[in-house]
Design a protein around this motif. Structure first.
Motif, PDB file in Angstrom:
ATOM      1  N   LEU A 616      39.760  -1.356 -30.742  1.00  0.00           N
ATOM      2  CA  LEU A 616      40.563  -2.073 -31.741  1.00  0.00           C
ATOM      3  C   LEU A 616      40.307  -3.575 -31.639  1.00  0.00           C
ATOM      4  O   LEU A 616      41.125  -4.383 -32.082  1.00  0.00           O
ATOM      5  N   SER A 617      39.201  -3.973 -31.067  1.00  0.00           N
ATOM      6  CA  SER A 617      38.915  -5.381 -30.792  1.00  0.00           C
ATOM      7  C   SER A 617      38.672  -6.172 -32.068  1.00  0.00           C
ATOM      8  O   SER A 617      38.406  -5.611 -33.136  1.00  0.00           O
ATOM      9  N   MET A 685      37.913   1.572 -23.464  1.00  0.00           N
ATOM     10  CA  MET A 685      39.057   0.959 -24.131  1.00  0.00           C
ATOM     11  C   MET A 685      38.733  -0.510 -24.342  1.00  0.00           C
ATOM     12  O   MET A 685      38.495  -1.254 -23.387  1.00  0.00           O
ATOM     13  N   ASP A 686      38.706  -0.935 -25.590  1.00  0.00           N
ATOM     14  CA  ASP A 686      38.388  -2.311 -25.941  1.00  0.00           C
ATOM     15  C   ASP A 686      39.467  -2.838 -26.885  1.00  0.00           C
ATOM     16  O   ASP A 686      39.543  -2.453 -28.047  1.00  0.00           O
ATOM     17  N   LEU A 711      39.758  -6.439 -22.201  1.00  0.00           N
ATOM     18  CA  LEU A 711      41.018  -6.986 -22.687  1.00  0.00           C
ATOM     19  C   LEU A 711      40.913  -8.501 -22.882  1.00  0.00           C
ATOM     20  O   LEU A 711      41.926  -9.192 -22.940  1.00  0.00           O
ATOM     21  N   SER A 712      39.722  -9.015 -22.987  1.00  0.00           N
ATOM     22  CA  SER A 712      39.500 -10.458 -23.031  1.00  0.00           C
ATOM     23  C   SER A 712      39.997 -11.071 -24.332  1.00  0.00           C
ATOM     24  O   SER A 712      40.275 -10.380 -25.319  1.00  0.00           O
ATOM     25  N   ASN A 713      40.121 -12.423 -24.313  1.00  0.00           N
ATOM     26  CA  ASN A 713      40.485 -13.190 -25.503  1.00  0.00           C
ATOM     27  C   ASN A 713      41.794 -12.716 -26.120  1.00  0.00           C
ATOM     28  O   ASN A 713      41.890 -12.413 -27.308  1.00  0.00           O
ATOM     29  N   ASN A 714      42.810 -12.643 -25.269  1.00  0.00           N
ATOM     30  CA  ASN A 714      44.165 -12.369 -25.710  1.00  0.00           C
ATOM     31  C   ASN A 714      45.087 -13.400 -25.062  1.00  0.00           C
ATOM     32  O   ASN A 714      44.631 -14.467 -24.612  1.00  0.00           O
ATOM     33  N   GLU A 731      32.392   0.594 -14.979  1.00  0.00           N
ATOM     34  CA  GLU A 731      31.121  -0.118 -14.916  1.00  0.00           C
ATOM     35  C   GLU A 731      31.237  -1.516 -15.506  1.00  0.00           C
ATOM     36  O   GLU A 731      30.453  -2.397 -15.179  1.00  0.00           O
ATOM     37  N   SER A 732      32.206  -1.706 -16.396  1.00  0.00           N
ATOM     38  CA  SER A 732      32.369  -2.991 -17.066  1.00  0.00           C
ATOM     39  C   SER A 732      33.851  -3.317 -17.168  1.00  0.00           C
ATOM     40  O   SER A 732      34.634  -2.512 -17.665  1.00  0.00           O
ATOM     41  N   LEU A 733      34.239  -4.521 -16.684  1.00  0.00           N
ATOM     42  CA  LEU A 733      35.625  -4.981 -16.720  1.00  0.00           C
ATOM     43  C   LEU A 733      35.645  -6.420 -17.203  1.00  0.00           C
ATOM     44  O   LEU A 733      35.046  -7.304 -16.580  1.00  0.00           O
ATOM     45  N   ASP A 734      36.299  -6.676 -18.324  1.00  0.00           N
ATOM     46  CA  ASP A 734      36.367  -8.017 -18.897  1.00  0.00           C
ATOM     47  C   ASP A 734      37.827  -8.354 -19.196  1.00  0.00           C
ATOM     48  O   ASP A 734      38.434  -7.794 -20.108  1.00  0.00           O
ATOM     49  N   LEU A 735      38.388  -9.265 -18.389  1.00  0.00           N
ATOM     50  CA  LEU A 735      39.759  -9.736 -18.555  1.00  0.00           C
ATOM     51  C   LEU A 735      39.779 -11.233 -18.847  1.00  0.00           C
ATOM     52  O   LEU A 735      40.816 -11.890 -18.697  1.00  0.00           O
TER      53      LEU A 735
END
Length: 884
Positions: A616-617, A685-686, A711-714, A731-735
């Motif tokens: 839902l990004s 989950m994006d 969950l970035s840019n919030n 494998e990928s985590l973006d906060l």
């Protein structure tokens, strides 16, 4: 004239059957039942000896009803055929028909058990109970009482719990035909039984296909070297090499060994089977070159596909002059194919040589000696021109020349072919021109794949296709004439990645069978048509990367079988509708990224138990992340929980067609990737680039199957969930670019598969945990967190600076710091005295009061293990410091 008692029995039997098409209308119209449909009498005695109620017309004219007791009055019945009569079970009283020699009750949907009373039919020669739904059979010992039995068919009966099946079969001295396909048989054969004196000596047909048999059965089969004519062992668990001894079965006409695990080379001994007409070794792991088969002069059907065979054997194919059906696809064969290779193949009707390294060298005016029905030559070097010799063929209905290096113009080629195609695949070439003449060579309900070419102009419509794939071309204009397709037959439509534009016509209400609709990657605009909600069987709806606007039409709530809904990269607005979670319970992929959606995340989305990808990004969604997002059960499991396959309900399609592989573009590790055949392994989950606030729900750590969490840019606040280390598949985590605070959880050290991490631009503090993973990321993963320190950042933590000898020099009175930067030598030396004094001062008071004393000892039990470990570590450090 027939016997009156038997006539009345037949009339009662008719009353117990449902005969909707009045096939037994002749029963009762005359006094002589011997002339009734399906009834035959003995010319001398007048007794009914044959009753044939099997279905000989179409499937819509089947009888229904139970097999009733009036049948017992036909005491002289020798032949009973009730195949395809829809009944419930086999009555035990059939065992009383002592004269019965032929019993056929196949395809009757029978349930219950196979009655052991059938063992009383000692004259039985023919028994067929195949393709029913019996309960698991526990024993076949009753077969041993049928010495005259020549034909036995129990195919699909569940014999997996039967340990005596082999002994029972081996006790039938007259057995000639044995059919036990799909019975769940395993190899339970012991060596003493291999050459039993009771072994039937005249077995000619053996079908043990679709079981779990292993190679231990081969010694028994070799008893029938001189009698076997047909041997079907496909789809079992055979391993190792194909036995050379099979070459001694001199009367063998068909040998089917496909779908096993055979290895090694094809035995040259098989060339001794001079009467062989059909050989199927496909779907194994055979290697090497195909041996010389010139002795197989009678062979008409040869299947060697899906192995690892190599060499240029096809150059000698002309020696097999009776060959009608050849499939050697999906191997590593090579060689140059010229007209001399096909010189004697006048009977050839089916040719599949696809996915090999063959090069065609045919003269332009070559006229083949055969007339083909099927021609499959994908992934062969056929181009650059269309094969001119196709114009000599009159019967081709299935044509696949995909990925064949063709660079020709389609305009002058199609429309002149003298046949109608039910299957056409010219995809993955460099074909140019307009395809407006295509409808003239495509038959009704056809499968058409012209994807991945350079075709241009308007769509070649109308086409009465079942499957139509025109994706990845240069088609332009509108699709207003789409409604001219015979839409009621359309099963799959893919027009993605073209230059189509305009609005989508609102005419989908007639496309009742449509399962897959892909219009992605075009320039469509306007609102999503409400009539798409009429597609009640649709499983994949992909409209991404267009310019659709407005809100999601509420009618899509009717598409309850949707598994993939991809509306990303459009201009959709409004709130995420609650009916997505309420009605679309089968959703596996929900992708709405890069739109103008606003509002909050509906709690009902948490009902989507099968959801594996939620993107839902890049919207304007606000408020908190619902705590119930931890309920996505498919994301909480490791590995694949759903199989993305070609969605097919249409069993009339050619078996070799891979209809469709669902594909979804996802952002993973900072890159946009497209997943197709491996899509079922991806769980993402994006929710990035929205206006989400509040804390990250701690329960999100339950989603242990997630591969990527973005969950970035919030505007998220609070701490990173301490239990994030449970998400071991990440494998990928973006906060990044939030307002997160606190330290990095030590659990990050447990994410062994983590290859992309970004926590930059937050308010994080403290030391980056030491691990083999975290220190491999560069500074960009952690920047703009003012109080974050430690490797790989250049700013060291305060404790590490104090430990640096260049900063704390010289003074012998300065405490020597340990690795944690706070325990000194003086602390170690005073630890014992301080601990003992404090312990007894506190404990003396506690132990005087009984409730406190009980609570205290419970507390001591809890910390006992911790205290032991801590003491050992401290003492080890003390010893090391004292040694220094």
């Amino acid at each position: 004239m027939c016997m009156e008692r038997e006539k009345q029995a037949l009339l009662k039997l008719k009353d117990d059957l449902v005969d909707e098409n009045d096939q037994l209308s002749s029963w009762g119209t005359s006094d002589d039942c011997c002339n009734w449909t399906g009834v035959r009498c003995n010319n001398r005695t007048g007794h009914v000896y044959s009753l044939q109620l099997n279905q000989q017309l179409d499937d819509s004219m089947q009888f229904k009803g139970d097999i009733s007791s009036p049948l017992l009055e036909l005491k002289h019945l020798a032949y009973l055929d009730m195949s395809e009569v829809r009944a419930t079970s086999i009555p035990q009283f059939i065992g009383s028909l002592k004269h019965l020699m032929h019993l056929n009750m196949s395809f009757c949907d029978l349930t219950g058990t196979i009655p052991h009373q059938l063992g009383n039919l000692t004259r039985l020669v023919f028994l067929d109970l195949s393709y029913n739904n019996f309960n698991k059979v526990e024993s076949l010992s009753w077969l041993s009482r049928l010495p005259a039995l020549k034909h036995l068919d129990l195919s699909t009966a569940d014999l997996s719990g039967t340990t005596d099946w082999f002994q029972a079969i081996n006790s039938l001295p007259s057995l000639h035909n044995l059919y036990l396909s799909g019975c769940g048989l395993s190899s339970v054969i012991s060596p003493p039984l291999f050459r039993s004196n009771y072994s039937p000596a005249s077995l000619a047909d053996i079908d043990l296909s679709q079981n779990t048999l292993k190679s231990s059965i081969f010694p028994w089969l070799l008893n029938f070297n001189n009698s076997l004519v047909h041997l079907k062992l496909y789809d079992n668990e055979f391993q190792g090499k194909i036995p050379k001894a099979l070459g001694a079965m001199i009367n063998l006409e068909s040998l089917l060994l496909s779908g096993n695990h055979f290895e090694g080379e094809i035995p040259r001994a098989l060339a001794n089977l001079g009467r062989l007409e059909s050989l199927d070794l496909s779907w194994n792991s055979l290697v090497g070159e195909v041996p010389d088969m010139k002795n197989l002069s009678f062979i008409t059907r040869l299947f060697l596909s899906d192995n690892k065979l190599n060499g240029s054997w096809i150059e000698n194919i002309r020696l097999l002059s009776d060959l009608a059906y050849l499939d050697i696809s999906y191997n590593f064969m090579n060689g140059t194919i010229s007209e001399i290779n096909f010189l004697n193949l006048t009977e050839l009707t089916h040719l599949d040589i696809s996915s090999n390294a063959f090069v065609f060298n045919l003269s332009l005016n070559w006229t083949p000696p055969f007339q083909l029905d099927t021609l499959i030559m994908s992934s062969c070097k056929l181009g650059p021109s269309f094969p001119q010799w196709l114009r000599t063929q009159r019967r081709i209905s299935e044509l696949d020349i995909s990925n064949a290096g063709i660079e020709d113009d389609i305009s002058s080629r199609f429309g002149k072919l003298p046949f109608k195609l039910n299957y056409l695949n010219i995809s993955h070439n460099q074909i140019t021109g307009e395809a407006h003449k295509l409808p003239s060579v495509v038959g009704d309900s056809a499968t058409v794949d012209m994807s991945s070419n350079f075709l241009h102009g308007s769509l070649p419509l109308p086409l009465n296709a079942t499957i139509l794939n025109l994706s990845k071309n240069l088609f332009s204009g509108t699709i207003s004439n789409l409604c001219s397709i015979a839409c009621e037959r359309l099963f799959y439509l893919d027009l993605s990645d073209n230059c189509l534009s305009g609005e989508i016509p609102d005419c989908w209400m007639t496309c009742k069978e449509l399962n897959i609709l892909n219009l992605a990657g075009n320039n469509f605009s306007g609102r999503i048509p409400a009539s798409l909600g009429s597609l009640v069987f649709i499983q994949t709806l992909n409209l991404k990367n267009n310019s659709f606007s407005g809100e999601l039409p509420p009618s899509l709530a009717n598409c309850t079988q949707l598994e993939i809904l991809d509306l990303g990269e459009n201009r959709l607005s409004g709130k995420i509708p609650s009916w997505i979670g309420e009605n679309l319970s089968s959703l596996v992929v929900l992708r709405l990224r890069s739109n103008y959606l606003d509002g909050t995340l509906p709690l009902v989305l948490c009902h989507l138990a099968h959801l594996q990808i939620l993107d839902l990004s890049h919207n304007n969604i606000s408020d908190d992340i619902p705590h119930c997002f931890s309920n996505f059960s498919a994301m909480s499991k490791n590995g694949s929980t759903y199989e993305f396959i070609g969605h097919s309900n249409n069993h009339t399609l050619p078996f070799f067609i891979i209809l469709y592989h669902d594909s979804v573009r996802v952002v993973l590790k900072g890159m946009e990737l497209e997943y197709g055949k491996t899509l079922e392994q991806v769980k993402i989950m994006d929710l990035s680039s929205n206006n989400l606030s509040g804390e990250i729900p701690d329960g999100i750590a339950k989603l242990e199957g997630l591969v990527s969490l973005h969950l970035s840019n919030n505007r998220l606040t609070g701490i990173i969930p301490p239990r994030i280390g449970l998400m071991r598949s990440l494998e990928s985590l973006d906060l990044s670019t939030n307002q997160l605070s606190g330290g990095l959880p030590n659990g990050l050290r447990d994410l062994n598969f983590l290859s992309s991490l970004n926590v930059s631009y937050n308010n994080l503090s403290g030391k980056i945990p030491l691990s083999t993973q975290l220190q491999t990321f560069d500074n960009n993963s952690f920047v703009a967190n003012a109080e974050l320190c430690g490797k790989p950042l250049s700013n060291e933590c305060a404790a590490e600076q104090a430990h640096d000898p260049s900063i704390s020099q010289g003074s012998k009175n300065v405490d020597i710091q340990d690795e944690d930067g706070f325990i000194s030598r003086r602390f170690y030396l005073s630890m014992g005295i301080g601990f003992a004094t404090g312990f007894w001062a506190v404990c003396g008071t506690l132990l005087l009061y009984r409730p406190w004393r009980h609570a205290f000892f419970r507390l001591m039990n809890h910390i006992e293990d911790w205290l032991h470990v801590t003491t050992v570590l401290i003492m080890a450090r003390l010893q090391r410091r004292l040694r220094n």
